[in-house]
Design an enzyme around this catalytic site. Structure first.
Site, mmCIF file in Angstrom:
data_model
loop_
_atom_site.group_PDB
_atom_site.id
_atom_site.type_symbol
_atom_site.label_atom_id
_atom_site.label_comp_id
_atom_site.label_asym_id
_atom_site.label_seq_id
_atom_site.Cartn_x
_atom_site.Cartn_y
_atom_site.Cartn_z
ATOM 1 N N ILE A 79 0.845 -1.195 0.000
ATOM 2 C CA ILE A 79 0.000 0.000 0.000
ATOM 3 C C ILE A 79 0.879 1.244 0.000
ATOM 4 O O ILE A 79 1.685 1.462 0.906
ATOM 5 C CB ILE A 79 -0.935 0.017 1.223
ATOM 6 C CG1 ILE A 79 -1.730 -1.278 1.287
ATOM 7 C CG2 ILE A 79 -1.870 1.220 1.169
ATOM 8 C CD1 ILE A 79 -2.345 -1.547 2.644
ATOM 9 N N LYS A 80 0.715 2.053 -1.033
ATOM 10 C CA LYS A 80 1.546 3.242 -1.219
ATOM 11 C C LYS A 80 0.792 4.472 -0.714
ATOM 12 O O LYS A 80 -0.306 4.776 -1.200
ATOM 13 C CB LYS A 80 1.909 3.386 -2.695
ATOM 14 C CG LYS A 80 3.052 4.325 -3.002
ATOM 15 C CD LYS A 80 3.380 4.215 -4.485
ATOM 16 C CE LYS A 80 4.532 5.103 -4.879
ATOM 17 N NZ LYS A 80 4.781 5.033 -6.341
ATOM 18 N N LEU A 81 1.391 5.160 0.252
ATOM 19 C CA LEU A 81 0.720 6.264 0.939
ATOM 20 C C LEU A 81 1.588 7.522 0.917
ATOM 21 O O LEU A 81 2.815 7.430 1.030
ATOM 22 C CB LEU A 81 0.451 5.875 2.400
ATOM 23 C CG LEU A 81 -0.426 4.631 2.598
ATOM 24 C CD1 LEU A 81 -0.035 3.901 3.871
ATOM 25 C CD2 LEU A 81 -1.895 5.036 2.629
#
Length: 218
Positions: free
Chosen positions: A86-88
């Site tokens: 998950i890229k945040l």
């Protein structure tokens, strides 16, 4: 150092994978748009297609800017495939979301990092990867590779497990410089990875070998 390819182009991902050097993929909404992939359903299918090629970490970026939206979107992305990271974004809500996912044992990539302070917060929150943008810093006359070195040194000194993922790599020289700076990962265009193969002495040597072979074998 691990190699990730920074693209949403399936053909380029396959080429890098078939070279035997690919360790993962990073994507973002801009790269998806570049490939003309529209609509959440199609984008989700595309992420799964990428995962099925590389069978390793694939960063899928949330587009929500608030904490609740990031959590909902991140959980939806993570459910697509076991290889999704998950890229945040490195914002207050993004760091909070990194902490939430890390406590659940889910991999995260904290992106849009431009300072040691941001990298410190990402590591304290438990990010799997932190993505400093080398090229974008160079664009404004700051030292992108220097930032990589500072973050690597800081993580080593304090024992953080977060991996430094050098992003916004523009060319082959960036890869070599990030390697020297101690980056754990470099995410690059396919052209930059292939550029590592280029050397005039290799071309000259191969040409000579083939010419000599032809002399004695016709």
């Amino acid at each position: 150092m691990k190699f990730f390819i920074d693209t949403a182009n399936l053909d380029q991902i396959r080429q890098a994978y078939e070279m035997g050097v690919l360790d993962g993929v990073t994507t973002n909404p801009s790269l998806m748009a570049k490939e003309g992939i529209k609509g959440k359903e199609n984008q989700h299918k595309h992420y799964v297609d990428i995962c099925n090629i590389v069978k390793s970490d694939v960063s899928a970026e949330v587009i929500s800017t608030d904490y609740e939206g990031m959590i909902a979107e991140g959980e939806e992305l993570a459910a697509l495939n076991e290889h999704i990271v998950i890229k945040l974004p490195c914002t207050a809500d993004g760091i909070r979301a990194v902490k939430y996912f890390s406590e659940k044992g889910m991999k995260t990539n904290c992106t849009l990092v431009f300072s040691v302070g941001q990298a410190l917060l990402a590591a304290k929150a438990g990010a799997t990867y932190v993505s400093p943008f080398v090229g974008r810093l160079d664009d404004i006359s700051e030292d992108g590779v220097g930032l990589i070195k500072e973050i690597v040194d800081m993580y080593n000194y304090y024992g953080y497990a977060t991996q430094v993922l050098a992003a916004s790599i523009r060319h082959t020289r960036h890869i070599i410089d990030c390697l020297k700076a101690g980056a754990d990962v470099a995410t690059c265009p396919l052209a930059a990875i292939k550029g590592l193969l280029n050397h005039p002495l290799t071309d000259i040597g191969l040409e000579k070998f083939l010419a000599d072979y032809k002399k004695v074998n016709g």
